[in-house]
Design a protein around this motif. Structure first.
Motif, mmCIF file in Angstrom:
data_model
loop_
_atom_site.group_PDB
_atom_site.id
_atom_site.type_symbol
_atom_site.label_atom_id
_atom_site.label_comp_id
_atom_site.label_asym_id
_atom_site.label_seq_id
_atom_site.Cartn_x
_atom_site.Cartn_y
_atom_site.Cartn_z
ATOM 1 N N ASP A 411 0.789 -1.144 0.082
ATOM 2 C CA ASP A 411 0.102 -0.023 0.038
ATOM 3 C C ASP A 411 1.071 1.115 0.115
ATOM 4 O O ASP A 411 1.575 1.415 0.932
ATOM 5 N N VAL A 412 0.659 2.029 -0.866
ATOM 6 C CA VAL A 412 1.737 3.159 -1.077
ATOM 7 C C VAL A 412 0.768 4.536 -0.795
ATOM 8 O O VAL A 412 -0.339 4.664 -1.647
ATOM 9 N N PHE A 413 0.919 5.408 0.090
ATOM 10 C CA PHE A 413 0.142 6.422 0.177
ATOM 11 C C PHE A 413 0.763 7.720 0.004
ATOM 12 O O PHE A 413 1.854 7.880 0.643
ATOM 13 N N SER A 421 0.865 15.921 -8.792
ATOM 14 C CA SER A 421 0.269 14.793 -8.783
ATOM 15 C C SER A 421 0.442 13.716 -9.967
ATOM 16 O O SER A 421 0.373 12.634 -9.978
ATOM 17 N N GLY A 422 0.379 14.724 -11.131
ATOM 18 C CA GLY A 422 0.189 13.874 -12.422
ATOM 19 C C GLY A 422 1.657 13.413 -12.551
ATOM 20 O O GLY A 422 1.578 12.006 -13.114
ATOM 21 N N VAL A 423 2.746 13.904 -12.284
ATOM 22 C CA VAL A 423 3.863 13.259 -12.408
ATOM 23 C C VAL A 423 4.124 11.891 -11.475
ATOM 24 O O VAL A 423 4.720 10.802 -11.949
ATOM 25 N N VAL A 424 3.385 12.071 -10.435
ATOM 26 C CA VAL A 424 3.699 10.889 -9.463
ATOM 27 C C VAL A 424 2.955 9.656 -9.829
ATOM 28 O O VAL A 424 3.242 8.546 -10.058
ATOM 29 N N VAL A 425 1.695 10.011 -10.291
ATOM 30 C CA VAL A 425 0.795 8.925 -10.974
ATOM 31 C C VAL A 425 1.420 8.434 -12.248
ATOM 32 O O VAL A 425 1.414 6.951 -12.372
ATOM 33 N N ARG A 431 5.948 2.046 -13.013
ATOM 34 C CA ARG A 431 6.558 1.159 -12.209
ATOM 35 C C ARG A 431 5.478 -0.104 -11.632
ATOM 36 O O ARG A 431 5.728 -0.728 -10.712
ATOM 37 N N ARG A 432 4.610 -0.373 -12.618
ATOM 38 C CA ARG A 432 3.491 -1.388 -12.455
ATOM 39 C C ARG A 432 2.702 -1.267 -11.266
ATOM 40 O O ARG A 432 1.919 -2.170 -10.708
ATOM 41 N N GLY A 433 2.340 0.057 -10.809
ATOM 42 C CA GLY A 433 1.629 0.563 -9.879
ATOM 43 C C GLY A 433 0.122 0.765 -10.401
ATOM 44 O O GLY A 433 0.064 1.313 -11.421
ATOM 45 N N ARG A 434 -0.853 0.363 -9.453
ATOM 46 C CA ARG A 434 -2.322 0.824 -9.927
ATOM 47 C C ARG A 434 -2.900 2.096 -8.937
ATOM 48 O O ARG A 434 -2.734 1.725 -7.676
ATOM 49 N N VAL A 435 -3.811 3.057 -9.474
ATOM 50 C CA VAL A 435 -4.223 3.852 -8.433
ATOM 51 C C VAL A 435 -5.498 3.085 -7.807
ATOM 52 O O VAL A 435 -6.497 2.635 -8.576
ATOM 53 N N ASP A 443 -5.291 22.060 -0.600
ATOM 54 C CA ASP A 443 -4.328 22.320 -2.107
ATOM 55 C C ASP A 443 -3.213 21.048 -2.289
ATOM 56 O O ASP A 443 -2.694 21.299 -3.136
ATOM 57 N N ARG A 444 -3.656 19.812 -1.399
ATOM 58 C CA ARG A 444 -2.748 18.867 -1.652
ATOM 59 C C ARG A 444 -3.747 17.456 -2.157
ATOM 60 O O ARG A 444 -4.896 17.534 -1.679
ATOM 61 N N MET A 445 -2.996 16.841 -2.786
ATOM 62 C CA MET A 445 -3.627 15.501 -3.280
ATOM 63 C C MET A 445 -3.247 14.351 -2.588
ATOM 64 O O MET A 445 -2.170 14.068 -2.271
ATOM 65 N N HIS A 446 -4.334 13.551 -1.952
ATOM 66 C CA HIS A 446 -3.888 12.342 -1.422
ATOM 67 C C HIS A 446 -4.406 10.916 -2.184
ATOM 68 O O HIS A 446 -5.445 10.893 -2.666
ATOM 69 N N ILE A 447 -3.196 10.253 -2.575
ATOM 70 C CA ILE A 447 -3.586 9.260 -3.544
ATOM 71 C C ILE A 447 -3.139 7.879 -2.922
ATOM 72 O O ILE A 447 -2.009 7.814 -2.132
ATOM 73 N N HIS A 448 -3.910 6.863 -3.023
ATOM 74 C CA HIS A 448 -3.572 5.477 -2.632
ATOM 75 C C HIS A 448 -3.243 4.632 -3.834
ATOM 76 O O HIS A 448 -4.048 4.721 -4.793
ATOM 77 N N PHE A 449 -2.112 3.906 -3.793
ATOM 78 C CA PHE A 449 -1.568 3.165 -4.938
ATOM 79 C C PHE A 449 -1.426 1.598 -4.224
ATOM 80 O O PHE A 449 -1.077 1.515 -3.031
#
Length: 606
Positions: A411-413, A421-425, A431-435, A443-449
């Protein structure tokens, strides 16, 4: 002993709790506040900040690495607390100590909320059937969102399969740093009494059989330079008396008698000698070298072993080998394979989540652990003790599930400004990750991969560059999935020294435009040592020891000013992430060097 002979009763004068939380959410600081409020530490005695973080590495990194137990007295009730590590890499510590307690104090930051390590440790607590008490910490921060955090914890408990009793948890709001707590985020807060009242009321008293025969399981091992090996655990049944002769039952099942010579309990920061430990007490045995984690101690003639403690297997491995560089032996005191092997063996005795496996060579040891941080802490600890060795690139440990080759996934948070956020996704998807989810907060984005563990090797430094140092990345192993296939290698090459000598400003100045340096001028280097990062793919051999030729002829203009940019600082974690299969990290008490496995350039070409 047969069930009809036992008479379990609750011990009203005792509560056993583990404090669990994500890294840096304030567990150890809360324990400091409880010490001061209950007078567990005498008023005239100086108490350092984060008093339970006892070793140097814990203080420097600001994290708990080893689980520790303590006890405080509150209105005639003894509350035995276990401070557990917040990082999933030290999950072996967490899993063991949860067997000693009857409830957990779940500490969550009022701003950050639920984090991956919270999920990992809480899942283990729920598996043990423990009921949580939620403490929302850092309530004094202006940006706190306590009500949302409570809802997040409830959702997490539902997701982890909590039962109705576990979902009916008590909530306390506090500021551990200020030493205050209350039952509502806006209510009056004067001291930590509301938290202690909640513990006494909501944490179940241990239900034990004090009259039965002795049953004690070794849960944690420690070491004292005066007392020798320490064995920590809870008396499950009966009582343990100093001076009595008992039996140890290990993996073989064969009873081995020994005498209890030293027995300790805890009061605040101190270890106090006691005559007996009753059922429910967490006690420390000293001076017994044969006991290992999971062993049961029983009365003579009444063997009744408890089930051995099951620990999640390691997920990554590295290889420790004898240092064979030209600079071997300049710094370290312990250099030989025998000394390194003995030290790793001692580590495996006290840390059950680390495994040492033999290899085809007597000079190489395979060390398997739960994550890069756990391996890095072991390397740093050995380095400070005077050991010198080489370490290989970490690799995952695959596992076969239902006939398919599977690998650990995490789990990557990610928390990053919206613009990044675009470049991170993009990078994690490559690298074979999925959102799994994306959620904007202010003003911040929280993304779970969900990302394969091996895909994260070397990503942290890239992530910090992509987010201009403003991103926050947390990850924890969440299970196994089918192998995702080959991954692209490191996108940059290495600058490798082609000579042995001291680096000169002139030579470094001429290559710094095409590279990121790892060394300063005037530093001894050897052939095959990696002295920088090439901006392009592929290695480049460079003579970094070449001096400027001096002549009698003056230059037409003035000479260029030789200004060398400051080098990138190498840390153990960053080095383990950066190196490739053909490279090693050389560790000595005074230096960290990156090097090629094969040092001479002509042999590397072959």
């Amino acid at each position: 002993m047969s069930p009809e002979e036992t008479h379990p009763t609750p011990r009203k004068d005792l509560r056993n709790l583990a404090i669990i939380a994500h890294v840096d959410h304030g567990k150890t600081t809360l324990v400091d506040g409880l010490f001061q409020f209950t007078g567990a530490v005498a008023s005239h005695r100086h108490m350092e900040e984060r008093a339970l973080d006892s070793n140097d590495l814990e203080r420097e990194r600001g994290i708990t690495i080893v689980a520790k137990n303590t006890a405080i007295d509150f209105e005639g009730i003894r509350i035995q607390l276990v401070d557990t590590p917040g990082h999933a890499d030290f999950g072996g510590e967490v899993e063991r100590v949860l067997g000693m307690v009857d409830s957990v104090l779940l500490l969550v930051d009022a701003v950050e909320g639920v984090m991956p390590q919270t999920r990992f440790v809480l899942g283990k607590a729920l598996e043990h059937g423990l009921r949580p008490i939620l403490v929302v910490n850092k309530i004094d921060r202006a940006e706190q969102r306590a009500e949302e955090v409570v809802d997040e914890v409830f959702d997490l408990l539902v997701e982890l399969g909590a039962n109705d009793t576990q979902l009916d948890f008590a909530v306390v709001y506090c500021s551990a740093k200020a030493g205050i707590a209350g039952m509502s985020p806006d209510g009056p807060m004067n001291d930590l009494r509301p938290l202690l009242d909640t513990i006494v009321e909501k944490a179940p008293a241990p239900v034990v059989d004090g009259e039965g025969s002795l049953q004690f399981q070794a849960v944690t091992l420690g070491y004292d330079e005066f007392l020798g090996r320490l064995v920590i655990g809870r008396v499950d049944r009966g009582s343990m008396k100093r001076g009595s002769t008992v039996i140890r039952i290990g993996e073989s099942g064969k009873p081995e008698p020994f005498r209890i010579t030293k027995l300790f309990g805890t009061r605040g920061l101190d270890r106090v000698e006691i005559e007996a430990g009753e059922a429910g007490d967490i006690v420390i045995l000293a001076g017994v070298d044969t006991i290992e984690i999971g062993d049961t101690i029983c009365e003579q003639g009444k063997p009744d072993p408890l089930p051995r403690i099951a620990i999640d297997p390691p997920t990554i491995r590295v290889r420790f080998s004898v240092n064979n560089s030209p600079f071997a032996g300049l710094d370290g005191r312990f250099l030989t394979s025998r000394q390194i092997g003995e030290r790793l063996g001692r580590e495996a005795l006290s840390n059950v989540s680390i495994r040492i496996e033999p290899t085809e060579s007597p000079e190489i040891f395979e060390v398997a652990g739960r994550g890069e941080l756990q391996i890095a802490v072991l390397i740093e600890t050995m380095r400070r003790e005077g050991y010198e060795f080489n370490v290989s690139r970490p690799e995952i440990i695959p596992r076969e599930v239902d006939g398919k080759l599977c690998e650990p996934v995490e789990d990557v948070f990610v928390e990053a400004p919206e613009g990044f956020s675009g470049v991170v996704v993009e990078k994690l998807s490559s690298r074979r990750g999925r959102v799994i989810s994306m959620e904007p907060r202010t003003d911040r984005m929280h993304i779970h991969f969900i990302v394969p563990s091996r895909s994260l090797f070397g990503y942290r430094s890239e992530f910090l560059t992509d987010t201009r140092g403003e991103g926050i990345l947390h990850h924890a192993v969440c299970g196994y999935e089918p192998h995702a296939g080959p991954l692209a290698g490191r996108p940059v090459g290495a600058i490798v020294s082609s000579e042995t000598g001291k680096t000169t400003p002139y030579s470094l100045f001429n290559i710094q435009e095409r590279s990121t340096l790892f060394v300063l001028p005037g530093i001894p280097v050897y052939e095959g040592q990696v002295v920088g990062e090439n901006r392009r793919i592929g290695d480049m051999n460079v003579n970094v020891c070449r001096p400027k030729k001096l002549t009698n002829v003056r230059a037409a203009g003035r000479d260029e000013a030789t200004v060398v940019t400051p080098p990138r600082q190498i840390t153990i974690e960053s080095a383990l992430e950066w190196i490739e299969e053909d490279e090693l990290l050389e560790v000595t008490p005074k230096a960290l060097r990156l090097r090629k496995r094969v040092l001479p350039a002509n042999l590397r070409k072959r």
